[in-house]
Every structure is written in structure tokens, then in C-alpha cells.
Scaffold this motif. Structure first.
Motif, PDB file in Angstrom:
ATOM      1  N   PRO A 207       0.798  -1.233   0.000  1.00 13.03           N
ATOM      2  CA  PRO A 207       0.000   0.000   0.000  1.00 13.03           C
ATOM      3  C   PRO A 207       0.827   1.278   0.000  1.00 13.03           C
ATOM      4  O   PRO A 207       0.375   2.308  -0.501  1.00 13.03           O
ATOM      5  N   ASP A 208       2.034   1.249   0.542  1.00 10.98           N
ATOM      6  CA  ASP A 208       2.851   2.462   0.624  1.00 10.98           C
ATOM      7  C   ASP A 208       3.797   2.621  -0.569  1.00 10.98           C
ATOM      8  O   ASP A 208       4.671   3.493  -0.569  1.00 10.98           O
ATOM      9  N   LYS A 209       3.641   1.788  -1.606  1.00  5.61           N
ATOM     10  CA  LYS A 209       4.510   1.839  -2.785  1.00  5.61           C
ATOM     11  C   LYS A 209       3.790   2.503  -3.961  1.00  5.61           C
ATOM     12  O   LYS A 209       2.599   2.274  -4.192  1.00  5.61           O
ATOM     13  N   HIS A 210       4.516   3.311  -4.702  1.00  6.51           N
ATOM     14  CA  HIS A 210       3.996   3.897  -5.937  1.00  6.51           C
ATOM     15  C   HIS A 210       4.468   3.051  -7.111  1.00  6.51           C
ATOM     16  O   HIS A 210       5.655   2.754  -7.243  1.00  6.51           O
ATOM     17  N   LEU A 211       3.524   2.680  -7.980  1.00  8.85           N
ATOM     18  CA  LEU A 211       3.838   1.846  -9.136  1.00  8.85           C
ATOM     19  C   LEU A 211       4.217   2.725 -10.328  1.00  8.85           C
ATOM     20  O   LEU A 211       3.454   3.603 -10.741  1.00  8.85           O
TER      21      LEU A 211
END
Length: 374
Positions: A207-211
Motif C-alpha cells: 500500500p505504501d509503494k507507488h507503481l
């Protein structure tokens, strides 16, 4: 042979077209021979066409290689496919007379359907303009390109560097006598594709990662960026809070593997499980999409995700992203020979093409930080 045919068609146009134009037209034929990205760039025109003529029957004639782009367009009543000569990238070169046999056979079939108007949505598509003429369609609207002008009933002023989406809107305006609204590109992933994309992101993305999605492939070899540039870019992009995904078609798997071979271990890759539908759904979960001039990059634009487009031989004025310029960045080297519009081999015989080699990873990184900062 082509010049002879065009001359014969031009001097026999009146006998071929006997019916008087219907106002407003009730049966329309939209001819678009191109590939996925080109059809997507024409979706605002289809939206405008249906809004202006809500009761007309609209038939779209497209190549089988791109039909999936318009199959869900509610504005189209009938979607037909035709293997337009010269557009199938995988087909062997036809015999000289085969395109003309197909032209006359198709025209005979279309004549039975009694269309009132035909819209030629590619400005230099003489074959499509000739098809509409031979099919007896009284109103044939396109652009005054030297190859097409004599075959059309309405030939709009030809501007070689006009954006193709605006060209399509201008054709609709000429038919309907309206001023179409320039709407966004439209492609709607299926529910099945959306479900797949949600499951994939839940499995691979915290959830805390940007793709950030990188799509390096495209149909024209001269539009490719250098493999070592992609590798350097990926190395710089792999920072805390980001997850990098490399995407491509099944045919591009080998190149993706080569890029990933010396990239950080946390790099993700998808190709064999991807379809255009799934890719579009996946784009909606991305913070940014990076790639060269290609259909998938236009699909990313249609899904509302910010994009970075690397342009070399292509003309960004004609084929650049159709959307908010503050969210879609075009990068090019700006060489005097660009845009040359040659996608098979560099006219200057440089390998790799110097217009793509001259775009540096540092330029792309600067674009990434600017867009992510917004």
C-alpha cells in the motif's frame, strides 16, 4: 499502377456515384486502416459523430489488428474488419495486383449497403478513398492530400503536421456542420480485466509503494530507445517507496528479459499474461507510465495516468499525447532530421537511430521527478 488507377477513378467519378447525398446522412462508413494507438486517437471523433447524428447507423471498417480498440465503442453500430493492404506488419508482401483485386471486391460488397457518406480518417489513405468512390458513396470526406484529393467529394485543407485527433474531429465537423467538442481519449477495460489488475496489484504492490510502469516496446524499430538507457533509468528509479514494472507483449518478452537481466532484483516484469485489456486496467493503478511513441502509451493517457513519451522519428505534433500537457511529457532530442517519419530503418543509416540515442536517461529522470512532484 497506383497512379494509373487514381487517374481512371478521377475521370470516372461521376458515373460511379449516382445517388444524391442524404441530409442528414443515415448510413455512415468510417474507414480507419491503422493500428491500436491510431484508433484510440480517433475515439473523440466517434464520440462527436454520435452526438451530432444520434439516429444514424455508423459502420466502422478497420483492420483486424486493431478491431479490439473499438469493439466496445457504443457509438458504432457495426464493426467490420478488412485486411487493408500495407498495414499488416506480419503479412508477406502481396503480389502487385492483389490490393486492387481486394479493392474492387470490397467495393462491390459495400455498394450493396448504400452508404450516404464515408469518412476517411487517415489523411493519405488513397486506397480507402478509392474504395469509397468505387462503392458509390456520394459524400466522401477526407483531406486534400495529393494521393486522395481527386477521389473525395469534400477535401479539407491538408496540414501535414496537424494532430490526427484534430483531423478526425475536423472531418466530423465537415459532415455534420457542427463544432465538435474535443473530448478525451476513451478505452474502457472490461470488468474481468479490472478484477485481474486488482488481484495483481494486491499480490505485488504494498500500500505504501507507488507503481511506475515502463513499456519500452513498439512496432517500429527506429522508435526504440537504447537498452542500456532503459537499464540506467531503471537503476535510478528504484528508490524507497517505488515499485517498477516492465511491461510488453508476448513477442517482446526476450527484450524485457534482456533489460531485466542487469536491473535491480526487485524489478517486476509482465508480458505473457498481458492483453491490451489487462494492460489498460493495470495502468489505472500506476502513478506514472514511461515509454516510446506507441499505442500502449496512448492507452495510458486514456486511463488518466501521467505519462512520459520518448519521440524520435515520429512527429509529436501529429501523434503526441492527446491530453493535459502538464500531465503528459514529450521528450525528444530535437535533431534537424526529426521527425522523419521512417520507422523501419534510420534514413541516415545510424544504428541505433541517433534521434533516440540522443535522449538521455537524465532527461527522462528530470521528467519523472517533475511529474511525480505534481
Amino acid at each position: 499502377m497506383r497512379s494509373t488507377l487514381l487517374h481512371l477513378l478521377a475521370i470516372t467519378a461521376r458515373p460511379l456515384v449516382r445517388r444524391s447525398p442524404v441530409h442528414p446522412p443515415q448510413r455512415l462508413l468510417v474507414i480507419k486502416p491503422d493500428h491500436l494507438g491510431d484508433l484510440l486517437l480517433a475515439t473523440p471523433a466517434l464520440t462527436a459523430l454520435r452526438a451530432a447524428l444520434p439516429t444514424a447507423h455508423i459502420t466502422a471498417l478497420v483492420g483486424p489488428w486493431a478491431a479490439s480498440m473499438w469493439v466496445q465503442m457504443r457509438e458504432i453500430d457495426t464493426l467490420e474488419t478488412l485486411p487493408f493492404p500495407g498495414f499488416d506488419r506480419d503479412a508477406p508482401k502481396p503480389l502487385p495486383w492483389e490490393p486492387y483485386i481486394l479493392l474492387y471486391q470490397t467495393a462491390r460488397r459495400l455498394r450493396q449497403q448504400a452508404y450516404d457518406a464515408a469518412l476517411i480518417l487517415r489523411d493519405d489513405h488513397w486506397w480507402g478513398a478509392a474504395l469509397a468512390l468505387l462503392a458509390g458513396i456520394p459524400r466522401r470526406i477526407g483531406f486534400a492530400h495529393p494521393l486522395c484529393k481527386s477521389l473525395l467529394s469534400v477535401a479539407l485543407p491538408y496540414q501535414p503536421r496537424q494532430h490526427v485527433t484534430q483531423q478526425a474531429l475536423d472531418i466530423v465537423a465537415a459532415l455534420t456542420n457542427t463544432l465538435p467538442t474535443a473530448t478525451a481519449l476513451r478505452y474502457t477495460p472490461t470488468n474481468a480485466a479490472r478484477t485481474w489488475a486488482i488481484a495483481w496489484t494486491q499480490q505485488h504492490l504494498q500500500p505504501d509503494k507507488h507503481l511506475i510502469i515502463i513499456h519500452p516496446g513498439t512496432g517500429g524499430p527506429t522508435k526504440h530507445w537504447l537498452r542500456e538507457h532503459w537499464i540506467r533509468l531503471i537503476q535510478e528509479l528504484c528508490r524507497p517507496g517505488r515499485r517498477i514494472l516492465l511491461t510488453g507483449s508476448p513477442a517482446e518478452t526476450a527484450e524485457l528479459i534482456a533489460i531485466a537481466a542487469t536491473s535491480p532484483a526487485e524489478l517486476l516484469m509482465l508480458s505473457n499474461d498481458l492483453t491490451i485489456d489487462r494492460l489498460a486496467a493495470l495502468f489505472t493503478h500506476a502513478r506514472l507510465v514511461i515509454g516510446v511513441d506507441s499505442g500502449p502509451l496512448h492507452i495510458a493517457v486514456s486511463q488518466g495516468v501521467p505519462t512520459i513519451h520518448l519521440f524520435g522519428p515520429s512527429d509529436p505534433l501529429r501523434f503526441g499525447p492527446w491530453g493535459d500537457p502538464t500531465r503528459h511529457c514529450v521528450l525528444s532530442a530535437g535533431l534537424p532530421c526529426s521527425p522523419c517519419g521512417v520507422f523501419a530503418a534510420c534514413p541516415r543509416a545510424t544504428n541505433p537511430p541517433e534521434c533516440m540515442a540522443a535522449i538521455t536517461p537524465a532527461q527522462v529522470l528530470a521528467g519523472v521527478e517533475a511529474l511525480l512532484g505534481k
